[in-house]
Scaffold this active site. Structure first.
Site, short mmCIF file in Angstrom:
data_model
loop_
_atom_site.label_atom_id
_atom_site.label_comp_id
_atom_site.label_asym_id
_atom_site.label_seq_id
_atom_site.Cartn_x
_atom_site.Cartn_y
_atom_site.Cartn_z
N LYS A 63 4.36 0.08 8.18
CA LYS A 63 4.76 1.58 7.54
C LYS A 63 4.51 2.41 8.44
O LYS A 63 5.08 3.07 9.38
CB LYS A 63 4.60 1.73 6.26
CG LYS A 63 4.92 0.77 5.36
CD LYS A 63 4.18 0.56 3.93
CE LYS A 63 4.34 -0.66 3.15
NZ LYS A 63 5.90 -1.06 3.03
N ASP A 90 -5.68 -0.20 -1.82
CA ASP A 90 -4.42 -0.66 -1.13
C ASP A 90 -3.62 0.65 -0.68
O ASP A 90 -3.17 1.53 -1.43
CB ASP A 90 -3.31 -1.44 -2.15
CG ASP A 90 -2.16 -1.79 -1.35
OD1 ASP A 90 -1.82 -1.39 -0.05
OD2 ASP A 90 -1.40 -2.58 -1.90
N TRP A 111 3.23 -2.18 -7.12
CA TRP A 111 2.34 -2.99 -6.24
C TRP A 111 0.93 -3.34 -6.92
O TRP A 111 0.50 -4.42 -6.87
CB TRP A 111 2.20 -2.34 -4.76
CG TRP A 111 3.64 -2.66 -3.97
CD1 TRP A 111 4.42 -1.70 -3.64
CD2 TRP A 111 4.00 -3.88 -3.32
NE1 TRP A 111 5.37 -2.16 -2.96
CE2 TRP A 111 5.13 -3.60 -2.87
CE3 TRP A 111 3.53 -5.26 -3.37
CZ2 TRP A 111 5.85 -4.26 -2.14
CZ3 TRP A 111 4.48 -6.14 -2.95
CH2 TRP A 111 5.60 -5.71 -2.20
#
Ligand code: PMP
Length: 361
Positions: free
Chosen positions: A198, A174, A104
């Site tokens: 999530k 992030d 990511w």
């Protein structure tokens, strides 16, 4: 009916939500609080909806202990949209440094390439992301507008367990797959963002926490929906927000507070992940190559020594009611995502299944 039914969902996201939250949402689906309306059909600017957004905001601030000089925004577009919103809002014709610790953060770096002055601060790509680059190896320029990193790499299963101590350069993080899984010191960060799907709620909602003094650097060409300051001045409602997503997030925040807050969740998350890693380490059949300092508590990646067995593992797991164990399509292997909503019993069931599978093969 011979359809398989899910007992425990180990999907990386969208991921399982606390049962209690789902039941509560179901019970008020058609009629929220005697209004005769579902939250889904309420005006986001109406008097009925206002307390839903307010409650979610207040409880998020409480859970994360967000200082007064930070705004918490409820945005859309997923975490990846921040890959260009961050430079649009912060770069200000300066340079920025990016730490690459997995899939990511590499993608975040790649997405920032249309902007100039985007540099790499550190990367663990050469060691296949088996360890996150140490904080003291980050090569940051004092003149950087920001340094970006990812606290937990969902695909690779690599997590930092300390907040960075970077002075003078704002840290942008992030936190999509680890937010609310443990306490963090918000004051160590300039900007935090996280896709909701999530540990927060349904996909489509993105949380962004930003320090007030960082709201003044946006590029003039930034459209209003992508401009943090405009969003902040409009209570995250420059356009229609993900209103139902915010409602579910609010129920998740209430649930987290009822559990005793995120320190309590942290202890449970440590217990859950330790149990799984200890089992993997005790076996010659399953392997995890991530440096012990960085083994993710949220996304436990593993492989079977004979990797041809990986697909059997996933198929047979579903027959046992254990869903979502396939590794990310970019890296293969196996992965158990064990966010806040995964009960300890889910880990016990997974380990039992892993033992049985090992015996069989
Ligand atoms: N960053 C991380 C750490 C993630 O885990 C994900 C989603 N798995 C993303 C970014 C992308 O999120 P979204 O799909 O919401 O853009």
């Amino acid at each position: 009916m011979d359809k398989m039914s899910c007992k425990f969902n180990f999907s990386a996201g969208p991921a399982n939500l606390p049962k209690e939250v789902m039941v509560k949402a179901q019970s008020e689906f058609l009629d929220w609080n005697g209004t005769g309306m579902s939250v889904m059909e309420m005006s986001h600017r109406g008097k009925e909806y206002a307390p839903i957004l307010e409650n979610a905001k207040v409880n998020l601030r409480k859970l994360l202990n967000i200082p007064n000089n930070y705004k918490a925004l409820f945005l859309q577009g997923g975490a990846v949209t921040q890959n260009f919103m961050v430079p649009m809002n912060l770069l200000n014709n300066q340079t920025a440094s990016y730490v690459i610790s997995g899939y990511w953060s590499k993608r975040t770096f790649n997405d920032a390439q249309p902007f100039s002055g985007i540099n790499i601060a550190a990367s663990s790509e050469d060691i296949n992301y088996t360890k996150a680059p140490d904080f003291n190896s980050w090569d940051i320029k004092a003149s950087d507008a920001y340094v970006h990193f990812c606290l937990n790499e969902t695909v690779n299963g690599v997590e930092y367990f300390e907040d960075p101590k970077v002075n003078n350069v704002p840290v942008v993080c992030d936190m999509s797959s680890t937010i609310l899984s443990r306490p963090i010191d918000i004051s160590r960060y300039g900007v935090i963002y996280a896709g909701a799907q999530k540990n927060i709620g349904p996909a489509g909602l993105t949380i962004l926490i930003v320090r007030d003094d960082l709201l003044d650097f946006s590029d003039k060409k930034t459209p209003s929906t992508f401009n943090w300051k405009t969003q902040s001045e409009n209570n995250s409602m420059i356009n229609t927000p993900s209103s139902y997503g915010i409602y579910i997030a609010g129920l998740v925040f209430d649930w987290l507070l009822r559990q005793g807050g995120i320190k309590v969740l942290e202890d449970i998350n440590i217990k859950k992940s330790n149990y799984l890693y200890n089992f993997i380490d005790s076996s010659d059949f399953y392997i995890n190559n991530i440096d012990k300092q960085n083994r993710s508590r949220m996304n436990v990646t593993f492989d079977i020594q004979n990797d041809e067995l990986n697909s059997n593992f996933v198929i047979e797991a579903e027959k046992a009611g254990l869903f979502g164990l396939k590794g990310h399509r970019m890296v293969g292997g196996l992965r158990a995502s064990i966010y806040n909503a995964m009960p300890y019993e889910g880990i016990l069931a997974l380990v039992e299944y892993m033992k049985e599978f090992e015996k069989k093969y």
